[in-house]
Scaffold this motif. Structure first.
Motif, PDB file in Angstrom:
ATOM      1  N   ALA A 127      26.570  -7.902  25.827  1.00 55.18           N
ATOM      2  CA  ALA A 127      27.858  -8.074  25.163  1.00 55.18           C
ATOM      3  C   ALA A 127      27.769  -9.208  24.156  1.00 55.18           C
ATOM      4  CB  ALA A 127      28.933  -8.380  26.192  1.00 55.18           C
ATOM      5  N   GLY A 128      28.472  -9.050  23.069  1.00 54.20           N
ATOM      6  CA  GLY A 128      28.536 -10.090  22.055  1.00 54.20           C
ATOM      7  C   GLY A 128      29.966 -10.597  21.927  1.00 54.20           C
ATOM      8  N   GLN A 129      30.222 -11.340  20.881  1.00 58.21           N
ATOM      9  CA  GLN A 129      31.563 -11.867  20.631  1.00 58.21           C
ATOM     10  C   GLN A 129      32.520 -10.791  20.135  1.00 58.21           C
ATOM     11  OE1 GLN A 129      32.953 -15.022  20.850  1.00 58.21           O
ATOM     12  NE2 GLN A 129      31.162 -15.738  21.934  1.00 58.21           N
ATOM     13  N   LEU A 130      31.970  -9.767  19.477  1.00 60.90           N
ATOM     14  CA  LEU A 130      32.805  -8.735  18.871  1.00 60.90           C
ATOM     15  C   LEU A 130      32.408  -7.348  19.366  1.00 60.90           C
ATOM     16  CD1 LEU A 130      32.667 -10.116  15.234  1.00 60.90           C
ATOM     17  CD2 LEU A 130      34.648 -10.170  16.750  1.00 60.90           C
ATOM     18  N   ASP A 131      33.381  -6.452  19.337  1.00 57.61           N
ATOM     19  CA  ASP A 131      33.130  -5.070  19.729  1.00 57.61           C
ATOM     20  C   ASP A 131      33.060  -4.138  18.528  1.00 57.61           C
ATOM     21  OD1 ASP A 131      33.230  -5.390  22.678  1.00 57.61           O
ATOM     22  OD2 ASP A 131      35.231  -6.133  22.200  1.00 57.61           O
ATOM     23  N   LEU A 169      44.186  -4.386  23.526  1.00 56.40           N
ATOM     24  CA  LEU A 169      44.234  -4.332  24.986  1.00 56.40           C
ATOM     25  C   LEU A 169      44.528  -2.905  25.429  1.00 56.40           C
ATOM     26  CD1 LEU A 169      46.348  -7.555  25.445  1.00 56.40           C
ATOM     27  CD2 LEU A 169      43.898  -7.323  25.799  1.00 56.40           C
ATOM     28  N   SER A 170      43.746  -2.455  26.416  1.00 53.46           N
ATOM     29  CA  SER A 170      43.881  -1.104  26.946  1.00 53.46           C
ATOM     30  C   SER A 170      43.838  -1.183  28.464  1.00 53.46           C
ATOM     31  CB  SER A 170      42.727  -0.241  26.438  1.00 53.46           C
ATOM     32  OG  SER A 170      42.642   0.957  27.153  1.00 53.46           O
ATOM     33  N   TYR A 171      44.617  -0.334  29.131  1.00 55.72           N
ATOM     34  CA  TYR A 171      44.592  -0.309  30.594  1.00 55.72           C
ATOM     35  C   TYR A 171      43.249   0.158  31.125  1.00 55.72           C
ATOM     36  CZ  TYR A 171      49.635  -1.026  30.671  1.00 55.72           C
ATOM     37  OH  TYR A 171      50.894  -1.537  30.512  1.00 55.72           O
ATOM     38  N   THR A 172      42.594   1.059  30.422  1.00 51.45           N
ATOM     39  CA  THR A 172      41.355   1.639  30.940  1.00 51.45           C
ATOM     40  C   THR A 172      40.115   0.813  30.608  1.00 51.45           C
ATOM     41  OG1 THR A 172      41.214   3.024  28.976  1.00 51.45           O
ATOM     42  CG2 THR A 172      42.229   4.005  30.920  1.00 51.45           C
ATOM     43  N   VAL A 173      40.074   0.196  29.446  1.00 52.98           N
ATOM     44  CA  VAL A 173      38.870  -0.512  29.016  1.00 52.98           C
ATOM     45  C   VAL A 173      39.029  -2.019  29.092  1.00 52.98           C
ATOM     46  CG1 VAL A 173      37.291  -0.840  27.080  1.00 52.98           C
ATOM     47  CG2 VAL A 173      38.229   1.404  27.527  1.00 52.98           C
ATOM     48  N   GLY A 174      40.252  -2.511  29.005  1.00 49.62           N
ATOM     49  CA  GLY A 174      40.477  -3.950  28.985  1.00 49.62           C
ATOM     50  C   GLY A 174      40.619  -4.437  27.558  1.00 49.62           C
ATOM     51  N   ARG A 175      39.989  -5.559  27.280  1.00 50.50           N
ATOM     52  CA  ARG A 175      40.117  -6.193  25.962  1.00 50.50           C
ATOM     53  C   ARG A 175      38.937  -5.848  25.071  1.00 50.50           C
ATOM     54  NH1 ARG A 175      40.768 -12.651  24.680  1.00 50.50           N
ATOM     55  NH2 ARG A 175      39.790 -12.553  22.630  1.00 50.50           N
ATOM     56  N   ARG A 176      39.238  -5.599  23.803  1.00 48.59           N
ATOM     57  CA  ARG A 176      38.227  -5.385  22.768  1.00 48.59           C
ATOM     58  C   ARG A 176      38.611  -6.234  21.564  1.00 48.59           C
ATOM     59  NH1 ARG A 176      34.142  -3.202  25.482  1.00 48.59           N
ATOM     60  NH2 ARG A 176      34.584  -1.141  26.252  1.00 48.59           N
ATOM     61  N   ASP A 177      37.624  -6.839  20.924  1.00 46.13           N
ATOM     62  CA  ASP A 177      37.837  -7.678  19.745  1.00 46.13           C
ATOM     63  C   ASP A 177      37.144  -7.070  18.540  1.00 46.13           C
ATOM     64  OD1 ASP A 177      38.913  -9.299  21.685  1.00 46.13           O
ATOM     65  OD2 ASP A 177      37.591 -10.996  21.343  1.00 46.13           O
ATOM     66  N   LEU A 178      37.885  -6.948  17.447  1.00 45.82           N
ATOM     67  CA  LEU A 178      37.323  -6.408  16.209  1.00 45.82           C
ATOM     68  C   LEU A 178      37.407  -7.453  15.100  1.00 45.82           C
ATOM     69  CD1 LEU A 178      38.903  -2.825  16.029  1.00 45.82           C
ATOM     70  CD2 LEU A 178      36.635  -3.462  16.854  1.00 45.82           C
ATOM     71  N   LEU A 179      36.338  -7.546  14.327  1.00 47.04           N
ATOM     72  CA  LEU A 179      36.368  -8.318  13.098  1.00 47.04           C
ATOM     73  C   LEU A 179      37.248  -7.545  12.117  1.00 47.04           C
ATOM     74  CD1 LEU A 179      35.216 -10.452  11.040  1.00 47.04           C
ATOM     75  CD2 LEU A 179      33.431  -8.767  10.573  1.00 47.04           C
ATOM     76  N   VAL A 180      38.184  -8.229  11.463  1.00 48.38           N
ATOM     77  CA  VAL A 180      39.018  -7.591  10.447  1.00 48.38           C
ATOM     78  C   VAL A 180      38.500  -8.035   9.085  1.00 48.38           C
ATOM     79  CG1 VAL A 180      41.326  -7.335   9.495  1.00 48.38           C
ATOM     80  CG2 VAL A 180      41.023  -7.540  11.953  1.00 48.38           C
TER      81      VAL A 180
END
Length: 191
Positions: free
Chosen positions: A30-34, A102-113
């Motif tokens: 895992a990294g800082q971003l998804d 935020l998703s109930y199934t996956v949790g948290r995801r972070d995207l670079l904008v």
């Protein structure tokens, strides 16, 4: 004289254009971003539905999104997405270059904008850099690095343009292009 008016708003265009998105591959590193997202405008209400629709196929239903208000002029409290309501929040402490999902199934995801006005070459570099598995750079660090790289590229392009505008010739210390006659001749007249 005939005038044609385009009554399409940026929000209408965002719904018609493809989602510009790159996601990290599924690995244990895992990294800082998804991933990275390059919206077409700064209108969250128009940009979020296509993004969430694309991500829902991969991550399940996304229920909440948070942003930093410095990059988005209007932040709606909710956005309708495919028959459900997406809650939108904002935090000034959040990295301005990041979108948190935020998703109930996956949790948290972070995207670079990536800002919508970013040139395509710079956006491609950022989208590639954001999905490197195990990368420990934050969204802000990637954006700062691209600003430095982009500045260096623009400087190189400017220097190349200057070179070409001068004919690609070396300049003599006197300001004129150096050709065969610009060199001093020896006293005996031969070269």
């Amino acid at each position: 004289m005939t005038t044609t008016l385009d009554r399409t708003t940026p929000g209408d265009l965002a719904a018609e254009l493809p989602v510009r998105l790159s996601l990290t591959p599924k690995t244990i590193l895992a990294g800082q971003l998804d991933g990275a997202w390059w919206p077409h405008s700064r209108e969250l209400e128009a940009e979020l539905p296509p993004l969430i629709a694309a991500l829902s196929q991969l991550w399940g239903r996304v229920t909440r999104v948070t942003v930093n208000p410095t990059r988005w002029p209007v932040i709606p409290h909710t956005v309708a997405v495919d028959g459900h309501t997406l809650h939108v929040g904002w935090f000034t402490e959040q990295d301005p270059d990041k979108l948190i999902l935020l998703s109930y199934t996956v949790g948290r995801r972070d995207l670079l904008v990536i800002p919508p006005e970013t040139p395509p070459a710079a956006a491609a570099r950022l989208m590639t850099a954001a999905v490197i598995t195990g990368r420990l750079l934050t969204a802000g660090a990637l954006a700062a690095n691209e600003a430095v790289i982009g500045h260096g590229i623009r400087d190189t392009q400017r220097r190349e343009a200057d070179w070409e505008s001068e004919g690609g010739a070396c300049m003599s210390p006197y300001g004129s292009p150096m050709g065969p006659t610009a060199h001093p001749r020896p006293a005996n007249g031969r070269r």
